[in-house]
Design a protein around this motif. Structure first.
Motif, short mmCIF file in Angstrom:
data_model
loop_
_atom_site.label_atom_id
_atom_site.label_comp_id
_atom_site.label_asym_id
_atom_site.label_seq_id
_atom_site.Cartn_x
_atom_site.Cartn_y
_atom_site.Cartn_z
N TRP A 43 0.85 -1.19 0.00
CA TRP A 43 0.00 0.00 0.00
C TRP A 43 0.89 1.24 0.00
CZ3 TRP A 43 -5.13 -0.01 3.15
CH2 TRP A 43 -5.82 -1.22 2.95
N VAL A 44 0.50 2.25 -0.78
CA VAL A 44 1.24 3.51 -0.83
C VAL A 44 0.22 4.66 -0.84
CG1 VAL A 44 3.08 4.83 -1.95
CG2 VAL A 44 2.96 2.35 -2.29
N GLU A 45 0.43 5.64 0.06
CA GLU A 45 -0.50 6.78 0.15
C GLU A 45 0.27 8.08 0.30
OE1 GLU A 45 -3.07 6.15 3.49
OE2 GLU A 45 -4.07 4.39 2.62
N HIS A 46 -0.41 9.18 -0.05
CA HIS A 46 0.06 10.54 0.23
C HIS A 46 -1.05 11.29 0.96
CE1 HIS A 46 2.71 10.28 -3.64
NE2 HIS A 46 3.31 9.75 -2.61
N ASP A 47 -0.65 12.26 1.77
CA ASP A 47 -1.61 13.16 2.38
C ASP A 47 -1.90 14.27 1.37
OD1 ASP A 47 -2.88 15.27 3.69
OD2 ASP A 47 -1.66 15.14 5.49
N PRO A 48 -3.11 14.37 0.82
CA PRO A 48 -3.40 15.37 -0.23
C PRO A 48 -3.13 16.80 0.20
CG PRO A 48 -5.18 13.77 -0.08
CD PRO A 48 -4.30 13.54 1.11
N GLU A 49 -3.43 17.11 1.46
CA GLU A 49 -3.21 18.47 1.95
C GLU A 49 -1.71 18.78 2.03
OE1 GLU A 49 -5.34 20.69 2.11
OE2 GLU A 49 -7.26 19.99 2.87
N GLU A 50 -0.92 17.82 2.52
CA GLU A 50 0.52 18.01 2.58
C GLU A 50 1.09 18.16 1.17
OE1 GLU A 50 4.67 15.83 4.02
OE2 GLU A 50 2.79 14.69 3.99
N LEU A 51 0.58 17.35 0.27
CA LEU A 51 1.04 17.40 -1.11
C LEU A 51 0.77 18.78 -1.72
CD1 LEU A 51 0.54 14.58 -3.70
CD2 LEU A 51 -0.03 16.92 -4.30
N PHE A 52 -0.44 19.28 -1.53
CA PHE A 52 -0.77 20.60 -2.07
C PHE A 52 0.06 21.69 -1.42
CE2 PHE A 52 -3.12 24.59 -1.49
CZ PHE A 52 -3.07 25.04 -2.81
N ASN A 53 0.16 21.66 -0.10
CA ASN A 53 0.93 22.69 0.61
C ASN A 53 2.39 22.68 0.21
OD1 ASN A 53 -1.25 23.77 2.06
ND2 ASN A 53 -1.07 22.22 3.67
N CYS A 54 2.91 21.49 -0.05
CA CYS A 54 4.29 21.36 -0.53
C CYS A 54 4.43 22.02 -1.90
CB CYS A 54 4.65 19.89 -0.59
SG CYS A 54 6.31 19.55 -1.20
N TRP A 167 -6.75 17.96 -8.60
CA TRP A 167 -6.67 18.41 -7.21
C TRP A 167 -5.93 19.74 -7.11
CZ3 TRP A 167 -8.46 18.49 -2.54
CH2 TRP A 167 -7.65 18.69 -1.42
N LEU A 168 -4.79 19.86 -7.81
CA LEU A 168 -4.00 21.09 -7.75
C LEU A 168 -4.75 22.27 -8.37
CD1 LEU A 168 -0.36 19.90 -8.60
CD2 LEU A 168 -1.33 20.44 -6.36
N ILE A 169 -5.36 22.06 -9.53
CA ILE A 169 -6.09 23.14 -10.20
C ILE A 169 -7.25 23.61 -9.32
CG2 ILE A 169 -7.51 23.76 -12.19
CD1 ILE A 169 -5.75 21.82 -13.85
N TRP A 170 -7.96 22.65 -8.74
CA TRP A 170 -9.10 23.00 -7.88
C TRP A 170 -8.63 23.82 -6.68
CZ3 TRP A 170 -11.43 22.32 -3.08
CH2 TRP A 170 -12.82 22.47 -3.04
N LYS A 171 -7.53 23.40 -6.06
CA LYS A 171 -7.01 24.10 -4.88
C LYS A 171 -6.41 25.46 -5.23
CE LYS A 171 -6.32 22.51 -1.12
NZ LYS A 171 -7.04 22.70 0.17
N LEU A 172 -5.62 25.51 -6.30
CA LEU A 172 -4.96 26.77 -6.68
C LEU A 172 -5.98 27.83 -7.10
CD1 LEU A 172 -1.96 25.34 -8.73
CD2 LEU A 172 -1.78 26.55 -6.54
N SER A 173 -7.11 27.37 -7.65
CA SER A 173 -8.13 28.31 -8.12
C SER A 173 -9.16 28.64 -7.05
CB SER A 173 -8.83 27.74 -9.35
OG SER A 173 -9.61 26.60 -9.01
N GLY A 174 -8.97 28.09 -5.86
CA GLY A 174 -9.96 28.31 -4.82
C GLY A 174 -11.28 27.61 -5.09
N GLY A 175 -11.20 26.47 -5.78
CA GLY A 175 -12.40 25.68 -6.06
C GLY A 175 -13.20 26.16 -7.25
N LYS A 176 -12.59 26.98 -8.11
CA LYS A 176 -13.34 27.52 -9.27
C LYS A 176 -13.41 26.53 -10.44
CE LYS A 176 -11.13 31.49 -9.84
NZ LYS A 176 -10.25 31.75 -8.70
N ALA A 177 -12.48 25.59 -10.51
CA ALA A 177 -12.44 24.71 -11.68
C ALA A 177 -12.20 23.26 -11.27
CB ALA A 177 -11.33 25.16 -12.63
N HIS A 178 -13.05 22.39 -11.77
CA HIS A 178 -12.90 20.94 -11.56
C HIS A 178 -12.66 20.32 -12.94
CE1 HIS A 178 -14.73 16.82 -10.38
NE2 HIS A 178 -13.49 16.88 -9.94
N VAL A 179 -11.40 20.27 -13.36
CA VAL A 179 -11.04 19.89 -14.73
C VAL A 179 -9.85 18.95 -14.73
CG1 VAL A 179 -11.89 22.05 -15.72
CG2 VAL A 179 -9.50 21.89 -15.00
N THR A 180 -9.67 18.30 -15.85
CA THR A 180 -8.47 17.50 -16.12
C THR A 180 -8.20 17.58 -17.61
OG1 THR A 180 -7.40 15.35 -15.73
CG2 THR A 180 -9.66 15.29 -16.55
#
Length: 500
Positions: A43-54, A167-180
């Motif tokens: 099993w391998v995981e990342h903390d999404p919040e830590e990943l974004f803050n990094c 995840w990054l686009i959503w966070k960087l935009s303040g939740g304005k875009a849910h895209v890939t």
């Protein structure tokens, strides 16, 4: 006023940010590692919040170090580890579970059930992929099935899902875009690469509500603006592309038959097949290489799960080196591996074997074997795995690949690249800029905002650093590769054999 592009390179073990000018000169860069979680074997995981803050931290750091005016930032390009997936609350933005990483094998049983149920051919026809725990769809299903209340909330439209670009686009935009983009969508095992839509049959098969999935767009276009309150500046996010496709683009592999190998945590060989979708007969992946100007290009891909990560294993788990350069130095201190072969199947085997139950092995040990030979065997293992894939690729496309372009962290190793050339029997070319993953995202963002007008503009700035020519004779090449194949057999299906 000068114009600059920020490339965000969100990898498996670290986040980087690089600022480029209009001539693709690197102005400044910043990189930080983040925590790897291994809750159970495989099993391998990342903390999404830590990943974004990094990622946010290195982006802010790179702007500060560069001294540029944030108003001069023309665009941001994102490239990312691909199959890793996050699910989060649409209203609070809080992840409902850790990100499940592409390396994670917890969903191997789900993939096996799909195969046993006779869905393998259908999945391959629609997605270009083989049912495997590697891809995002089984990971999404696992979270929906195993985190209390999430499936019910997802069906009500309260949950969003996405690969790391989303995840990054959503966070960087303040939740304005849910895209890939197409290159990330096609790695989910939920996206039809022929119709270019989320596939209803696949969604039903894995029990994934369509409403949680992002809108799919070209790899080069303005998705949204960054939120000034989060990023401290406003700029268009103008590209998103999976890391391996980004490297293919950054290497200038724009024509059918041109190939590159990226040596990162994993190792990924991609060959451009143009507008032709080639279905592999050798268990390679058919993938979308690019979505640009409303047109789709395809590629054949071989995915090695453990490439450069084997060096990190030597450092962190085995403790026989203190740094990656020390591995190189030790490996170059011996003429060969002394018949030691290391198969780094720590999380199973990827293409062309797709064996989630394989495990790492070291064979050929004698009393005279030492840590230098193990380091040499570790570097050789990367090259052997690339050869496995290249042989399959040549057969599938019926094309002889005359030269292999290479990039990524391990490509700084002259010894490894020389052995790569030797074992392949073709030249291997390293560019001056080995950070082609980040460069590809920068190029695509620049195309979206008009800094570069065409692919020809990009080819004009690509430069070769070193060409490695094969020096090994065919008899020795055949002998070594035969031993590698023998070692592979010892690693395969280890878990199954042990359980019995």
């Amino acid at each position: 006023m000068s114009q600059y592009i920020i490339a965000l390179d969100q990898g498996t073990t670290s986040s980087r940010a690089i600022i480029y000018d209009e001539k693709v000169n690197k102005i400044s860069s910043s990189q930080e590692e983040f925590t790897q979680y291994f809750p159970k074997p495989g099993w391998v995981e990342h903390d999404p919040e830590e990943l974004f803050n990094c990622q946010l931290s290195v982006m802010k750091d790179v702007v500060q170090k560069s001294g540029i005016n944030p108003k001069e930032i023309a665009a941001i390009g994102i490239t990312n580890q691909r199959e890793t997936v996050v699910l989060w609350d649409k209203n609070t933005g809080k992840p409902v579970y850790n990100a499940i990483v592409w390396q994670c094998r917890r969903t191997a049983d789900i993939a096996e059930l799909l195969i046993c149920g006779g869905y393998g051919d259908m999945i391959r026809e629609k997605t270009g992929l083989l049912p495997d725990a590697y891809f995002s769809g089984t990971k999404i299903k696992w979270i929906l099935d195993n985190v209390p209340g999430v499936r019910e909330r997802a069906e009500k439209g309260e949950i969003l899902a996405g690969t790391i670009d989303t995840w990054l686009i959503w966070k960087l935009s303040g939740g304005k875009a849910h895209v890939t983009d197409y290159t990330n969508a096609c790695r989910t095992m939920l996206f039809n690469i022929r119709t270019l839509q989320w596939d209803d049959e696949l969604l039903e098969l894995l029990g994934v509500p369509k409403c949680i999935l992002p809108e799919v767009k070209d790899s080069s276009c303005v998705y949204t603006m960054t939120d000034k309150n989060i990023c401290c500046f406003e700029a268009p996010i103008a590209s998103a592309i999976g890391d391996q496709q980004s490297a293919l683009f950054g290497q200038g592999c724009f024509n059918k038959g041109e190939a590159k190998s990226t040596y990162g945590t994993g190792c990924f060989l991609l060959m451009n097949t143009g507008t032709e979708l080639i279905q592999s007969k050798n268990k390679l992946i058919t993938t979308i290489a690019l979505g640009l100007n409303g047109k789709i290009e395809y590629a054949l891909e071989g995915s090695v799960f453990i490439g450069g990560a084997v060096i990190k294993w030597l450092r962190d788990e085995l403790g026989i080196i203190s740094s990656a350069p020390e591995c190189d130095k030790l490996a170059e201190s011996v003429p060969d591996s002394n018949d030691v072969i290391l198969v780094p199947a720590f999380t199973g085997l990827g293409a062309p074997y797709w064996d989630p139950y394989a495990r790492g092995t070291i064979v050929g040990l004698t009393r005279g074997a030492n840590k230098a030979h193990i380091c040499r065997a570790a570097l050789d293992s990367i090259a052997y795995q690339v050869k496995d894939e290249l042989e399959c690729m040549k057969q599938d496309a019926n094309i002889d690949i005359p030269i292999l372009k290479v990039d990524g962290g391990v490509s700084v190793s002259n010894g490894m690249l020389q052995f790569q050339s030797d074992i392949l029997g073709i030249p291997v070319c390293r560019p001056k800029n080995v950070e082609t993953t980040a460069t590809g995202a920068a190029f695509l963002a620049g195309l979206a905002v008009g800094i570069w007008k065409s692919k020809d503009d990009i080819l004009a700035v690509w430069k070769e650093d070193k060409l490695f020519e094969p020096k090994m004779d065919e008899k020795q090449r055949t002998k070594l590769y035969s031993k590698w194949k023998k070692a592979l057999e010892k690693a395969k299906a280890w878990e199954d054999e042990w359980d019995e």
